[in-house]
Design a protein around this motif. Structure first.
Motif, short mmCIF file in Angstrom:
data_model
loop_
_atom_site.label_atom_id
_atom_site.label_comp_id
_atom_site.label_asym_id
_atom_site.label_seq_id
_atom_site.Cartn_x
_atom_site.Cartn_y
_atom_site.Cartn_z
N ALA A 142 -6.83 -7.13 0.20
CA ALA A 142 -7.72 -7.71 -0.81
C ALA A 142 -9.08 -7.96 -0.19
CB ALA A 142 -7.14 -9.01 -1.37
N ARG A 143 -10.11 -7.86 -1.00
CA ARG A 143 -11.46 -8.15 -0.51
C ARG A 143 -11.54 -9.59 -0.03
NH1 ARG A 143 -13.56 -3.01 -0.37
NH2 ARG A 143 -13.32 -1.99 -2.38
N ARG A 144 -11.98 -9.76 1.21
CA ARG A 144 -12.12 -11.09 1.83
C ARG A 144 -10.82 -11.89 1.75
NH1 ARG A 144 -16.43 -10.42 -1.37
NH2 ARG A 144 -15.74 -12.01 -2.84
N ARG A 145 -9.71 -11.17 1.64
CA ARG A 145 -8.37 -11.79 1.56
C ARG A 145 -8.27 -12.79 0.41
NH1 ARG A 145 -8.67 -11.41 7.42
NH2 ARG A 145 -6.99 -10.07 8.18
N ILE A 146 -8.92 -12.51 -0.69
CA ILE A 146 -8.83 -13.35 -1.89
C ILE A 146 -7.88 -12.68 -2.86
CG2 ILE A 146 -10.08 -14.33 -3.84
CD1 ILE A 146 -12.59 -14.34 -2.07
N HIS A 147 -6.85 -13.39 -3.31
CA HIS A 147 -5.83 -12.83 -4.19
C HIS A 147 -6.45 -12.28 -5.48
CE1 HIS A 147 -3.33 -15.34 -1.61
NE2 HIS A 147 -2.25 -14.77 -2.11
N THR A 148 -6.02 -11.10 -5.89
CA THR A 148 -6.31 -10.61 -7.23
C THR A 148 -5.36 -11.31 -8.21
OG1 THR A 148 -4.70 -8.80 -7.11
CG2 THR A 148 -6.93 -8.36 -6.28
N ASN B 292 -11.18 -2.59 2.93
CA ASN B 292 -12.53 -2.17 3.28
C ASN B 292 -13.23 -1.47 2.12
OD1 ASN B 292 -11.60 0.49 3.21
ND2 ASN B 292 -11.45 0.68 5.43
N ALA B 293 -14.43 -0.95 2.38
CA ALA B 293 -15.24 -0.33 1.33
C ALA B 293 -14.60 0.93 0.76
CB ALA B 293 -16.63 0.01 1.88
N HIS B 294 -13.68 1.52 1.51
CA HIS B 294 -12.98 2.72 1.06
C HIS B 294 -11.60 2.39 0.47
CE1 HIS B 294 -16.10 5.09 2.99
NE2 HIS B 294 -15.92 4.39 4.10
N ASN B 295 -11.38 1.12 0.15
CA ASN B 295 -10.11 0.65 -0.41
C ASN B 295 -8.93 0.92 0.52
OD1 ASN B 295 -11.10 -0.46 -2.82
ND2 ASN B 295 -11.14 1.56 -3.78
N GLN B 296 -9.17 0.85 1.82
CA GLN B 296 -8.12 1.02 2.82
C GLN B 296 -7.72 -0.35 3.36
OE1 GLN B 296 -10.47 3.56 5.40
NE2 GLN B 296 -9.29 5.36 4.80
N GLN B 297 -6.40 -0.54 3.52
CA GLN B 297 -5.90 -1.80 4.04
C GLN B 297 -6.20 -1.91 5.53
OE1 GLN B 297 -1.71 -2.02 3.28
NE2 GLN B 297 -1.95 -2.31 1.09
N LYS B 298 -6.58 -3.10 5.97
CA LYS B 298 -6.81 -3.36 7.37
C LYS B 298 -6.09 -4.66 7.76
CE LYS B 298 -9.43 0.19 8.09
NZ LYS B 298 -8.96 1.29 8.95
N GLY C 226 0.82 -1.20 0.00
CA GLY C 226 0.00 0.00 0.00
C GLY C 226 0.86 1.25 0.00
N TYR C 227 1.88 1.26 0.84
CA TYR C 227 2.81 2.40 0.87
C TYR C 227 3.57 2.49 -0.44
CZ TYR C 227 7.13 4.93 1.72
OH TYR C 227 8.19 5.80 1.61
N LEU C 228 4.04 1.35 -0.95
CA LEU C 228 4.85 1.35 -2.17
C LEU C 228 4.06 1.91 -3.36
CD1 LEU C 228 7.31 0.54 -3.87
CD2 LEU C 228 6.36 -1.77 -4.00
#
Length: 298
Positions: free
Chosen positions: A92-98, A118-124, A40-42
């Motif tokens: 990734a959504r539900r931790r499923i690889h893109t 999350n819904a705002h495309n933020q990493q959690k 995310g930072y990269l």
């Protein structure tokens, strides 16, 4: 009494001998390092620096090429150390690889670890994954040095945990066009700092509107086609760059320096008229063909 003293002296000598042998074995054990990348930072920092935007949809990042460049940089910094692996942290959504994350996971010496998006495309959950891995590897003496590419203040606890077990943590960052993109408390805690500038990042980031070749299923070359092109380029480079120059690459097999790997990629795409970005299997075939030709010449 003399017999007891003699026996005690013998046990002490024996213990000292065991300690000396153990220290000698430790001295022969190579140091080990690992690279921890907060994707995310990269993406945000490299996108802002090169493409002028943090929106991932607006640019392509050649993750495979950049990972190889980071491995090459670590090899030069930790000269007497071996790489454990690269840890790549993303959301990734539900931790499923893109598809992109899956291609990165298929790379040699790379481990992809996913937090939620999350819904705002933020990493959690990414920071906690980094802390868990850093602390575990340091606690088990699996690494002596950790190169951490990130900027979030929440990583401070990960740094402190690893240092508590004797590992040295080196913070890597991407140059910020204005101000800083790494938290000051994080900068204070690490053992060293290094910043990658525009020249380092530019070969691996491109705006999508400037794509040169369209990667469509209909014109996808086979692995053998790409392997042959890799051998072709190696033969051409032997003539133009010289045998001595290319012979210097052999000790680094199977890795190529980042700049050389990028030159190989660009030239191969020109010959194939096809983009190899995100095509992990074809990139490997390209390198295989390149290396096989070089090795037959030496």
């Amino acid at each position: 009494m003399n017999d007891d003293l003699a026996a005690l002296g013998a046990r002490i000598d024996h213990t000292n001998g065991l300690l000396q042998r153990m220290l000698a074995e430790v001295a022969k054990t190579p140091s080990t390092h690992a690279i921890f990348v907060d994707a995310g930072y990269l993406f945000a920092a490299a996108g802002r620096l090169v493409a002028g935007t943090e929106d991932r949809r607006a640019f392509d990042l050649d993750a495979e090429g950049l990972i190889d460049a980071l491995i090459d940089k670590a090899r030069s910094i930790f000269a007497d150390s071996r790489l454990l692996r690269v840890y790549w942290y993303d959301g990734a959504r539900r931790r499923i690889h893109t598809a992109e994350q899956q291609s990165i996971a298929e790379l040699p010496d790379v481990k992809v670890r996913l937090g939620n998006l999350n819904a705002h495309n933020q990493q959690k959950g990414v920071d906690s994954l980094i802390r868990t891995d850093l602390e575990s590897l340091a606690r088990h003496r699996a690494i002596s040095d950790a190169a951490l590419l990130g900027g979030d203040e929440d990583l401070v606890s990960a740094v402190e945990a690893a240092q508590g077990y004797g590992a040295r943590v080196h913070l890597w960052g991407i140059e910020a066009p204005e101000g800083r993109n790494q938290a000051e408390p994080l900068l204070w805690e690490v053992d060293s700092q290094r910043t990658f500038d525009l020249e380092f990042c530019k070969p691996y980031v491109s705006r999508r509107t400037a794509a040169s070749y369209e990667a469509t299923p209909g014109n996808r070359p086979t692995r053998e086609d790409v392997r042959f092109v890799g051998a072709q380029i190696a033969a051409k480079w032997l003539v133009s760059r010289g045998r001595d120059t290319l012979m210097e690459l052999l000790p680094g097999h199977p890795y190529l320096p980042g700049s050389v790997d990028q030159d190989l990629l660009v030239e191969a795409e020109g010959l194939l008229q096809y983009s190899l970005r995100g095509q992990a299997d074809l990139r490997r075939s390209l390198r295989d063909g390149f290396w096989e030709h070089l090795q037959t010449q030496y």
